[in-house]
Design a protein around this motif. Structure first.
Motif, short mmCIF file in Angstrom:
data_model
loop_
_atom_site.label_atom_id
_atom_site.label_comp_id
_atom_site.label_asym_id
_atom_site.label_seq_id
_atom_site.Cartn_x
_atom_site.Cartn_y
_atom_site.Cartn_z
N GLU A 67 0.92 -1.07 -0.17
CA GLU A 67 0.09 -0.09 0.03
C GLU A 67 0.92 1.19 -0.08
O GLU A 67 0.75 2.16 -0.71
CB GLU A 67 -0.93 0.03 1.31
CG GLU A 67 -2.18 -1.03 1.09
CD GLU A 67 -2.94 -0.64 -0.20
OE1 GLU A 67 -3.21 0.55 -0.45
OE2 GLU A 67 -3.50 -1.54 -0.85
N GLN A 68 2.01 1.31 1.03
CA GLN A 68 2.73 2.40 0.91
C GLN A 68 3.46 2.59 -0.68
O GLN A 68 3.54 3.89 -0.99
CB GLN A 68 3.94 1.94 1.94
CG GLN A 68 4.57 3.33 2.58
CD GLN A 68 5.66 2.83 3.58
OE1 GLN A 68 5.69 1.75 3.91
NE2 GLN A 68 6.45 4.12 4.08
N LYS A 69 3.92 1.69 -1.03
CA LYS A 69 4.69 1.87 -2.40
C LYS A 69 3.60 2.37 -3.40
O LYS A 69 3.88 3.08 -4.34
CB LYS A 69 5.15 0.44 -2.67
CG LYS A 69 6.27 0.31 -3.94
CD LYS A 69 6.92 -0.73 -4.04
CE LYS A 69 7.83 -0.89 -5.53
NZ LYS A 69 8.13 -2.38 -5.74
N LEU A 70 2.36 1.76 -3.20
CA LEU A 70 1.34 2.00 -4.22
C LEU A 70 1.19 3.56 -4.36
O LEU A 70 1.02 4.19 -5.25
CB LEU A 70 0.08 1.26 -3.89
CG LEU A 70 -1.04 1.24 -5.16
CD1 LEU A 70 -0.45 0.54 -6.13
CD2 LEU A 70 -2.17 0.41 -4.37
N GLN A 71 1.02 4.15 -3.00
CA GLN A 71 0.70 5.51 -2.79
C GLN A 71 1.86 6.33 -3.35
O GLN A 71 1.54 7.46 -3.92
CB GLN A 71 0.32 5.77 -1.36
CG GLN A 71 -0.27 7.06 -0.82
CD GLN A 71 -1.34 7.42 -1.54
OE1 GLN A 71 -1.50 8.29 -2.38
NE2 GLN A 71 -2.52 6.63 -1.25
N GLN A 72 3.17 5.84 -3.00
CA GLN A 72 4.10 6.57 -3.50
C GLN A 72 4.30 6.61 -5.17
O GLN A 72 4.72 7.80 -5.63
CB GLN A 72 5.34 5.92 -2.86
CG GLN A 72 5.84 6.17 -1.38
CD GLN A 72 6.95 5.48 -1.05
OE1 GLN A 72 7.62 4.66 -1.81
NE2 GLN A 72 7.47 5.66 0.18
N GLN A 73 3.91 5.37 -5.52
CA GLN A 73 4.10 5.40 -7.01
C GLN A 73 2.99 6.59 -7.55
O GLN A 73 3.15 7.12 -8.53
CB GLN A 73 3.80 4.16 -7.59
CG GLN A 73 5.05 3.30 -7.43
CD GLN A 73 4.82 1.75 -7.62
OE1 GLN A 73 3.83 1.27 -7.45
NE2 GLN A 73 5.86 1.14 -8.29
N TYR A 74 1.87 6.34 -6.99
CA TYR A 74 0.71 7.24 -7.44
C TYR A 74 1.03 8.72 -7.31
O TYR A 74 0.91 9.22 -8.19
CB TYR A 74 -0.56 7.03 -6.59
CG TYR A 74 -1.55 7.80 -7.00
CD1 TYR A 74 -2.54 7.48 -8.06
CD2 TYR A 74 -2.02 8.85 -6.26
CE1 TYR A 74 -3.38 8.26 -8.69
CE2 TYR A 74 -3.03 9.71 -6.66
CZ TYR A 74 -3.65 9.37 -7.68
OH TYR A 74 -4.77 10.29 -8.24
N GLN A 75 1.59 9.28 -6.23
CA GLN A 75 2.18 10.52 -5.91
C GLN A 75 3.23 10.95 -6.93
O GLN A 75 3.15 12.10 -7.50
CB GLN A 75 2.71 10.75 -4.47
CG GLN A 75 1.35 10.53 -3.54
CD GLN A 75 0.34 11.40 -3.86
OE1 GLN A 75 0.20 12.55 -4.39
NE2 GLN A 75 -1.02 11.02 -3.12
N HIS A 76 4.06 10.04 -7.28
CA HIS A 76 4.98 10.20 -8.18
C HIS A 76 4.65 10.38 -9.50
O HIS A 76 4.72 11.31 -10.32
CB HIS A 76 6.16 9.33 -8.01
CG HIS A 76 7.25 9.13 -9.29
ND1 HIS A 76 8.14 10.19 -8.88
CD2 HIS A 76 7.40 8.46 -10.06
CE1 HIS A 76 9.09 10.16 -9.98
NE2 HIS A 76 8.45 9.25 -11.05
N ASP A 77 3.60 9.48 -9.91
CA ASP A 77 3.15 9.61 -11.16
C ASP A 77 2.23 10.76 -11.17
O ASP A 77 2.22 11.31 -12.66
CB ASP A 77 2.24 8.34 -11.36
CG ASP A 77 1.64 8.10 -12.94
OD1 ASP A 77 2.63 8.18 -13.80
OD2 ASP A 77 0.61 8.31 -13.04
#
Lengths: 191, 203
Positions: free
Chosen positions: B8-18
């Protein structure tokens, strides 16, 4: 309502979207619109771009904001401004996709599970995809639900935006996560 | 192995980066603002609405202010002040006055209602007393004297509310013998003219 005219000076730069909207609606000052765009413009654009392409996202973004300019009373305050904005954006996008005959998301929910099989078919090289590319592998409705959740919307708000029951949204989110987890698992294995 | 929390943490990070990589082009937002300026909705409209609101509020306040006195009645209370005079054994001042701290304790009494009570109980009650006295008009008030025993002054407001037995205030002569009725509390209830006067012995 019109009182916002008198109290506008009370609100600083931290005004909420609803306050900014009320100020814009009542005064018509483009300065408030600029602040609103700064607040949610990128989020809407990102959502639309992931669900279509950059050109269409630009076009739909513009349509959404123009709707606000031309029909300022179309936002009645029944939901948060952001929820309303994303609802308008989603509807405009789907209308446009249908018009361009690019709409393929009207699939029955039972078929959603099939998308998980896609991940299993991917070879090792394709698992090294960028996040945005991984998202593109998801079906439209699953991607939509997941993006809205990552954007901070609650299950109920996603349900309101998409006009789908909360249970349906839960299923879409679950399948989307399963798919991405499989991809992530593959990536981790290869790391 | 990826834990759900880590995922979940990685998903959120990737989303924010994207999201940071996909921002609304400046030319689009500029175009929207430009369109907003050109539409600028007769923004007198907004100002006009606010002006209307302000004027409506002012009008309501004005109407409220103007109507308020008509609705607001200051309650009057029957007040009797008893003193001793130089020429009379007792001096009573009967008047109606606005509520005071002292008067707030007294119930508001309508003399006409009390008179009805008086007439109903006239035959059996001893709660009402009647006396004969000489009524005189003295500037802004009326006086009733009972020999040198009693001087009773009545203000005009109270007199207008007393039962005058079908008579009008103007019917009373400047000086006239009257019979006045008071209740057990000493409050005047009625006054009626009488033909015969009172014989006062020299004291």
């Amino acid at each position: 309502m019109a009182l916002s005219f008198f109290v506008s000076s009370w609100f600083g730069s931290d005004s909420s979207a609803e306050q900014l909207f009320a100020l814009y609606r009542d005064t018509g000052s483009p300065a408030y619109l600029e602040k609103l765009i700064a607040l949610h413009g990128n989020e809407l654009y990102h959502f639309l771009a992931q669900q279509s392409d950059k050109a269409l996202a630009e076009d739909i973004s513009q349509q959404c904001w123009l709707k606000l300019i031309e029909q300022p009373y179309s936002f009645a305050g029944k939901s948060s401004f952001k929820t309303w904005l994303f609802s308008v954006g989603r509807n405009c996008l789907i209308d446009e996709l249908r018009r361009r005959q690019r709409w393929q998301a009207d699939m029955p929910e039972t078929e959603l599970a099939a998308s998980t099989c896609l991940a299993q078919q991917l070879d090792t090289n394709r698992r090294q995809l960028l996040f945005s590319e991984q998202l593109q592998l998801l079906p439209f409705l699953q991607r939509e639900a997941l993006m809205l959740q990552l954007e901070g919307f609650s299950l109920q708000q996603i349900s309101d935006i998409t006009r789908q029951p909360a249970e349906t949204i839960k299923s879409r989110l679950r399948y989307a996560r399963q798919f991405l987890q499989q991809l992530a698992g593959g990536s981790d294995d290869n790391a | 192995m990826t834990t759900p929390e880590h995922f979940e943490q990685k998903l959120q990070q990737q989303y924010q980066h994207d999201k940071a990589c996909h921002v609304l082009p400046q030319r689009v937002s500029s175009e929207i603002v430009r369109r907003a300026r050109s539409v600028k909705r007769n923004n007198g409209m907004g100002l006009w609405r606010n002006t209307q609101l302000a004027m409506s509020c002012a009008l309501l306040l004005l109407m409220g202010y103007l109507l308020q006195p008509a609705d607001k009645k200051v309650p009057l209370y029957y007040q009797v002040v008893v003193t001793q005079g130089e020429h009379y054994k007792e001096v009573q001042q009967h008047r109606l006055s606005p509520q005071t701290e002292y008067m707030a304790l007294s119930p508001q009494v309508d003399p006409s209602v009390v008179y009805q009570q008086y007439t109903a109980a006239q035959q059996r009650s001893t709660a009402f007393h009647y006396h004969t006295g000489l009524l005189r008009q003295q500037e802004e008030q009326w006086q009733i004297t009972v020999c040198d025993d009693l001087l009773l002054t009545i203000d005009r407001q109270l007199l207008s509310q007393l039962n005058l037995q079908q008579h009008k205030l103007s019917d009373f002569a400047q000086q006239q013998w009257v019979e006045f009725v008071s209740n057990s509390a000493g409050r005047l209830v009625a006054i009626k003219p009488v033909s015969s006067g009172l014989y006062c012995s020299e004291s």
